[in-house]
Enzyme design. Structure first.
Site, short mmCIF file in Angstrom:
data_model
loop_
_atom_site.label_atom_id
_atom_site.label_comp_id
_atom_site.label_asym_id
_atom_site.label_seq_id
_atom_site.Cartn_x
_atom_site.Cartn_y
_atom_site.Cartn_z
CG ASP A 45 -1.59 11.99 -2.39
OD1 ASP A 45 -1.35 10.76 -2.47
OD2 ASP A 45 -2.32 12.58 -3.20
CD1 TRP B 289 -2.59 1.95 1.43
CD2 TRP B 289 -3.28 0.28 0.12
NE1 TRP B 289 -3.83 2.29 0.92
CE2 TRP B 289 -4.28 1.28 0.12
CE3 TRP B 289 -3.50 -0.86 -0.65
CZ2 TRP B 289 -5.46 1.18 -0.61
CZ3 TRP B 289 -4.69 -0.97 -1.38
CH2 TRP B 289 -5.65 0.04 -1.34
CD GLU C 81 -13.86 6.21 -4.41
OE1 GLU C 81 -13.67 5.69 -5.53
OE2 GLU C 81 -13.18 5.93 -3.40
CD GLU D 115 -5.38 5.23 0.17
OE1 GLU D 115 -6.24 4.72 -0.55
OE2 GLU D 115 -5.07 4.79 1.29
CD GLU D 116 -3.66 8.25 -7.06
OE1 GLU D 116 -4.50 7.53 -7.59
OE2 GLU D 116 -3.55 9.47 -7.32
C1 NOJ Z 1 -6.06 2.81 -4.12
C2 NOJ Z 1 -6.28 4.18 -3.51
O1 NOJ Z 1 -7.24 4.07 -2.55
C3 NOJ Z 1 -6.69 5.18 -4.57
O2 NOJ Z 1 -6.78 6.45 -3.98
C4 NOJ Z 1 -5.67 5.21 -5.64
O3 NOJ Z 1 -6.09 6.08 -6.66
C5 NOJ Z 1 -5.48 3.81 -6.21
N1 NOJ Z 1 -5.10 2.89 -5.15
C6 NOJ Z 1 -4.42 3.81 -7.30
O4 NOJ Z 1 -3.16 4.16 -6.76
C1 NOJ Z 2 -9.46 6.19 -1.92
C2 NOJ Z 2 -9.24 7.61 -1.57
O1 NOJ Z 2 -8.31 8.16 -2.48
C3 NOJ Z 2 -8.72 7.75 -0.17
O2 NOJ Z 2 -8.60 9.11 0.16
C4 NOJ Z 2 -9.64 7.07 0.80
O3 NOJ Z 2 -9.08 7.11 2.08
C5 NOJ Z 2 -9.90 5.63 0.41
N1 NOJ Z 2 -10.30 5.55 -0.96
C6 NOJ Z 2 -10.99 5.00 1.28
O4 NOJ Z 2 -12.19 5.69 1.13
#
Ligand code: NOJ
Ligand code: NOJ
Length: 599
Positions: A211, A155, A445, A214-215
């Site tokens: 960030d 992750w 979402e 999560e990227e």
């Molecule tokens: C899962 C993350 O929750 C999401 O925010 C992100 O865009 C994707 N992975 C791809 O990195």
């Molecule tokens: C993906 C989003 O980018 C992230 O901000 C969020 O925490 C997770 N999904 C779970 O909702």
């Protein structure tokens, strides 16, 4: 529910009294809500959003079976995407709404849920996970199983906004407890939890992390801003509890450094807030990002007016930024085509997004409305008029093409015209949610960029929280501030942070060498000799530390840089293999130590 059904049936009565064809309220996605005013949407959506939110919280939420007490699931979706986990960020933001709902006296029954969350946080902090243990970085772990066990898959970790957001939520509850004569409970139960999270923030804010999306691994505006807020509130609470002055002093030093560093995200040449100043993993992005709008919303302090140093909703920087962010979606989503260039559109995380097709998100579109409602609230409450600066001029010109740099007096006709237009603009973003939600009012979402159909995770808990906080903002509900009004920005970053003055970066490279061979350092910026191996810094010092080679370099605060170590042996240069190493200098006066090993 019954009340709202009756209400919306009444709305369907045509003037002549005949009952219009009423669409059955169900989950069929091609049947949309069709509200044309936000008050009606609010009446309909509020109970649905509340129920949707509570359904996703353990131990007894109807859609969160198996979740431990106080655990917020991100969404009940178990595939495409699997969101049956608890994210620290989502949970903290959802619970901030619950705490605010409780402390404002709207629902006293929520106290049990809040105490469940406190219990959950105390347990989860102690769970060792791939980011570390409670004392070695584990607090930055972004997500856990709903049983509270660690998630051990790959992750984007750590994510350093989580402990800060969680602290803000718990401090809101702590402040209520103190005001209601329960300081003992704060001291015994909440404070030990808060000390862990706040010390984590204080100690690691200037280390890189992922960030909120999560990227991007680097430094992120939202993360820096919520860390700043949490630490300021923590300082106030520590002082109120009479905690040792050494804690307060250490946090105050770091809060000032964070405040300085926060300034460096603003790009005066581009006129917007660059969401990630050092996209260390190479992401090519414009930097336009909902990250920044969410920051204005979640670090709103009604007492701070239109302060631009803390990017308040009505500040010139936040408004200029909002326009740039919104405009970045006008031409890329086909559901936005044909919409006037000064009217509301669907917005997403950032224009380059491709996650699940890269669509608009409910929570980001609602955040635009929320920022604008809070801006209007402050202008009206302060009665100082609207200050149009050269920075915010493009924002205001959307509503009046002949706007100029001036102060529009409160109560004047132009003030009324302008604020009315901004309210309509804000309502437009709120109504996007109604336009693209199914007739059930369920909030996923995302909604697709082509058809506006709900997609990705269903019943996203954070989406429900975001529509509720937006309604609160529209209703001018009071929220507690966090001391943003009384801050003094350190002189050293008065020129805008980042470039203003220097930080110290200690480089430590472990490398075994042969006789006659030495280690040097070279990188992408002036201070690192612009990739010129002939001019590289070194040889590094290994006195008493071999095989660790050391050098300290003064680098402008907040600067992103790339670098590598090289070996030199009788003029022969050998570079480290693989991709360039990346990092960012911390705030002015701060020190970063980097430990590397020859590769
Ligand atoms: C899962 C993350 O929750 C999401 O925010 C992100 O865009 C994707 N992975 C791809 O990195
Ligand atoms: C993906 C989003 O980018 C992230 O901000 C969020 O925490 C997770 N999904 C779970 O909702």
């Amino acid at each position: 529910m019954l009340f709202t059904s009756i209400l919306s049936c009444l709305l369907l009565l045509s003037p002549g009294g005949a009952l219009a064809r009423a669409a059955p309220r169900d989950n069929v996605l091609d049947k949309r809500l069709s509200y044309t005013n936000v008050a009606d949407f609010e009446t309909f959506e509020t109970p649905i959003a509340l129920a949707g939110l509570y359904a996703n919280i353990g131990p007894d939420g109807s859609k969160s079976q198996g979740a431990k007490s106080g655990v917020v699931i991100a969404s009940p979706s178990t595939s495409n995407p699997d969101y049956l986990y608890t994210w620290t960020r989502d949970a903290a933001l959802v619970y901030k709404y619950i705490v605010d709902r409780f402390t404002s006296g709207r629902d006293s029954s929520l106290r049990t849920k809040i105490d469940n969350f406190v219990g959950h946080v105390a347990r989860i902090q102690q769970v060792s996970n791939p980011s570390g243990t409670v004392s070695t970085g584990g607090l930055g772990e972004p997500k856990f199983l709903i049983s509270e066990a660690a998630f051990t898959g790959g992750w984007g970790r750590p994510q350093r906004d989580g402990p800060a957001l969680r602290a803000t939520t718990l401090i809101a509850y702590a402040n209520w407890l103190i005001a209601n004569s329960n300081t003992t409970h704060v001291r015994n139960v909440l404070w030990p939890i808060l000390l862990l999270d706040l010390n984590y923030v204080s100690n690691s804010w200037n280390s890189t992390g992922f960030d909120l999306w999560e990227e991007v691994n680097g430094a992120s505006f939202f993360t820096t801003a919520v860390q700043h807020r949490a630490l300021r509130e923590g300082i106030a609470l520590a002082t109120a509890l009479g905690d040792p002055s050494s804690t307060v002093a250490a946090w105050t030093t770091q809060a000032q450094n964070i405040f300085c560093f926060l300034q460096s995200y603003w790009s005066s040449s581009s006129g917007f807030i660059v969401a990630n100043v050092n996209p260390g993993n190479g992401a090519i992005r414009s930097g336009k990002d909902a990250n920044t709008v969410l920051t204005s919303v979640h670090t709103f302090d009604p007492a701070a007016g239109c302060d631009s140093r803390t990017f308040q909703p009505c500040s010139d920087k936040a408004l200029a930024n909002l326009k740039v962010y919104v405009d970045s979606f006008r031409s890329i989503y086909s559901i936005n085509s044909g919409i006037a260039s000064n009217a509301a559109v669907a917005t997403g995380r950032y224009p380059e997004d491709s996650y699940y097709g890269g669509n608009p998100w409910y929570l980001t579109t609602f955040a635009v409305a929320e920022q604008l409602y809070r801006a209007l609230q402050v202008w009206d409450a302060e009665g100082k008029g609207i200050n149009v600066t050269s920075i915010s001029l493009p924002f205001f010109q959307q509503f009046n093409s002949s706007a100029t740099v001036t102060t529009i007096p409160a109560g004047s006709a132009s003030y009324t015209t302008l604020t009315t237009a901004i309210k309509t603009f804000a309502d437009g973003f709120a109504l996007k949610g109604a336009q693209y939600a199914p007739s059930s009012g369920a909030l996923a979402e995302q909604y697709t960029r082509g058809a506006g159909t709900p997609t990705s995770a269903a019943d996203l808990t954070w989406s429900y929280a975001s529509v509720l906080t937006m309604f609160d903002a529209r209703d001018n509900l009071a929220v507690d501030g966090w001391g943003a009004a009384s801050l003094t920005l350190p002189n050293t970053c008065s020129t805008g942070g980042g470039g203003g003055s220097a930080a110290t970066v200690n480089f430590r490279e472990t490398a075994t060498t042969v006789w006659g061979e030495n280690i040097y350092l070279v990188g992408s910026i002036d201070a690192l000799k612009n990739w010129d191996p002939n001019n590289a810094i070194g040889p590094l010092d290994n006195t008493n530390t071999y095989p660790v080679w050391r050098v300290s370099v003064s680098i402008p605060a907040g600067t992103y840089f790339e670098y590598k170590y090289i070996r030199k042996n009788n003029g022969v240069v050998t570079w480290e293999s693989g991709s360039n190493r990346v990092n960012t200098a911390p705030a002015a006066g701060a020190t970063l130590t980097i430990n590397d090993t020859w590769k």
